[in-house]
Design a protein around this motif. Structure first.
Motif, PDB file in Angstrom:
ATOM      1  N   UNK A 187      27.079 -25.079 -27.689  1.00  0.00           N
ATOM      2  CA  UNK A 187      27.120 -26.319 -26.899  1.00  0.00           C
ATOM      3  C   UNK A 187      25.877 -26.540 -26.046  1.00  0.00           C
ATOM      4  N   UNK A 188      24.800 -25.804 -26.302  1.00  0.00           N
ATOM      5  CA  UNK A 188      23.601 -25.960 -25.467  1.00  0.00           C
ATOM      6  C   UNK A 188      22.745 -27.118 -25.963  1.00  0.00           C
ATOM      7  N   UNK A 189      21.964 -27.684 -25.054  1.00  0.00           N
ATOM      8  CA  UNK A 189      20.960 -28.672 -25.445  1.00  0.00           C
ATOM      9  C   UNK A 189      19.812 -27.937 -26.123  1.00  0.00           C
ATOM     10  N   UNK A 190      19.247 -28.540 -27.141  1.00  0.00           N
ATOM     11  CA  UNK A 190      18.187 -27.883 -27.921  1.00  0.00           C
ATOM     12  C   UNK A 190      16.849 -28.564 -27.655  1.00  0.00           C
ATOM     13  N   UNK A 191      16.016 -27.935 -26.841  1.00  0.00           N
ATOM     14  CA  UNK A 191      14.725 -28.544 -26.504  1.00  0.00           C
ATOM     15  C   UNK A 191      13.786 -28.572 -27.710  1.00  0.00           C
ATOM     16  N   UNK A 192      12.844 -29.482 -27.657  1.00  0.00           N
ATOM     17  CA  UNK A 192      11.851 -29.607 -28.719  1.00  0.00           C
ATOM     18  C   UNK A 192      10.784 -28.538 -28.531  1.00  0.00           C
ATOM     19  N   UNK A 193      10.403 -27.886 -29.638  1.00  0.00           N
ATOM     20  CA  UNK A 193       9.415 -26.802 -29.566  1.00  0.00           C
ATOM     21  C   UNK A 193       8.368 -26.957 -30.660  1.00  0.00           C
ATOM     22  N   UNK A 194       7.171 -26.535 -30.337  1.00  0.00           N
ATOM     23  CA  UNK A 194       6.046 -26.555 -31.279  1.00  0.00           C
ATOM     24  C   UNK A 194       5.662 -25.119 -31.588  1.00  0.00           C
ATOM     25  N   UNK A 195       5.691 -24.758 -32.872  1.00  0.00           N
ATOM     26  CA  UNK A 195       5.296 -23.414 -33.280  1.00  0.00           C
ATOM     27  C   UNK A 195       3.845 -23.465 -33.741  1.00  0.00           C
TER      28      UNK A 195
END
Length: 353
Positions: A187-195
């Motif tokens: 149920x967590x919010x999923x932040x945007x990430x750059x690999x």
């Protein structure tokens, strides 16, 4: 590796003893491993591989091949492997280094005359043909595009080497950890990430690195940019998407990003995470460590919740130095569940030392 990580993994193993049976199945837990010789299989090149009996000498051409051999407990038959930073966590010992840093030297493999050669998909086909022309049995793996493919690599390696118990235990360990990760991130919010891999390259959809990121609870910028496989992303696209996190392999001293990317929320807030390159970049079991590391940093509350699931557990239950359990049992467990959890921890941790 930081000392607290094995403790957390030990907690995950014990927590997962109470997970619904379907949780492990949804993560590939239905994999079966069968060791029977003679063995006939077909590899990624369409070559039919025949092994009349269990190979007693094996050469790993790529770091992921070597890592998997160590993980399943077959390193005693590993006579040759790469010797470079990507295998720095593995013990070369008296094994032959089959590389000059990252460059494979086929002649060294031929001189070893092993019963079996394992070749991850990154191996050049010309090298494979050279080894086969010298009379060696070479298994070339398919490209790993997902965590399920990593599991399949483990299973296949176990079957080829006759180390099925170790392969089964390794896949089971992976499933248990990822089942807990899935549960605590539900149920967590999923932040945007750059690999950031360097030179503008990143991991898009259809890669095991992309799935590792999404499994760890982040959304991948490359996926939004419709990048398939490993490709270059325009830094302006990264800036426009404005990720909250920048993640990169730690085989470099600083994040390999274009200067313009420093304007993103991620960089401005110092939300920059270096993950172990040998764990994140190889289609092998230790990808689980990298996933947990991302969870611990990006979702600290969920990470803490996973630990709190074992209320009262003492961090000394498992000694990270030798994998031996402490004398006192885990509070709140029945005798059987405690023994299963501790034996899993001992078996898994000891293979990494």
């Amino acid at each position: 590796m930081r000392r607290y990580l094995p403790v957390f993994l030990a907690l995950l193993i014990a927590v997962s003893a109470f997970a619904p049976a379907g949780a492990a199945q949804s993560n590939g837990g239905s994999e079966t491993v069968a060791c029977e010789f003679p063995l006939e299989v077909t590899d990624a090149t369409g070559e039919q591989i025949t092994l009349d009996e269990r190979p007693e000498s094996v050469v790993a051409l790529q770091p992921s091949d070597a890592q998997t051999m160590f993980e399943i407990g077959a390193e005693d038959r590993l006579v040759g492997m790469p010797d470079n930073p990507a295998t720095s966590d593995l013990e070369l010992g008296n094994r032959t280094a089959v590389t000059d840093t990252y460059q494979l030297v086929p002649e060294r493999v031929i001189d070893l005359d092993p019963d079996l050669v394992l070749a991850a998909n990154a191996t050049e086909k010309e090298s494979i043909e050279q080894l086969r022309n010298a009379g060696l049995t070479v298994y070339h793996f398919e490209t790993a595009e997902s965590i399920d493919d990593v599991r399949s690599n483990v299973v296949t390696t176990g079957e080829l080497t006759g180390e099925c118990d170790g392969a089964r235990a390794t896949v089971d360990w992976m499933d248990r950890q990822l089942a807990v990760v899935d549960r605590v991130l539900e149920s967590v919010d999923r932040p945007l990430a750059y690999y950031a891999m360097g030179d503008g390259y990143t991991a898009g959809s259809g890669t095991f690195i992309h799935e590792a990121m999404t499994t760890a609870g982040v959304e991948n910028v490359a996926d939004r940019a419709d990048i398939q496989g490993y490709g270059q992303i325009n830094p302006e696209t990264v800036v426009d998407e404005n990720p909250e996190w920048i993640i990169y392999p730690d085989d470099r001293s600083e994040p390999p990003i274009h200067q313009s990317v420093e304007a993103t929320t991620a960089f401005q807030n110092d939300n920059v995470l270096a993950v172990n390159a040998n764990q994140m970049s190889q289609p092998a079991p230790q990808i689980v460590y990298a996933i947990v590391d991302i969870v611990e940093t990006v979702h600290p509350d969920a990470y803490e919740q996973a630990s709190d699931d074992l209320d009262g557990t003492n961090e000394s239950d498992t000694d990270p130095a030798d994998g031996e359990p402490a004398e006192s049992p885990i509070p709140g467990f029945g005798v059987v569940a405690t023994l299963v959890a501790l034996l899993a921890v001992v078996g898994f941790v000891s293979r990494r030392r």
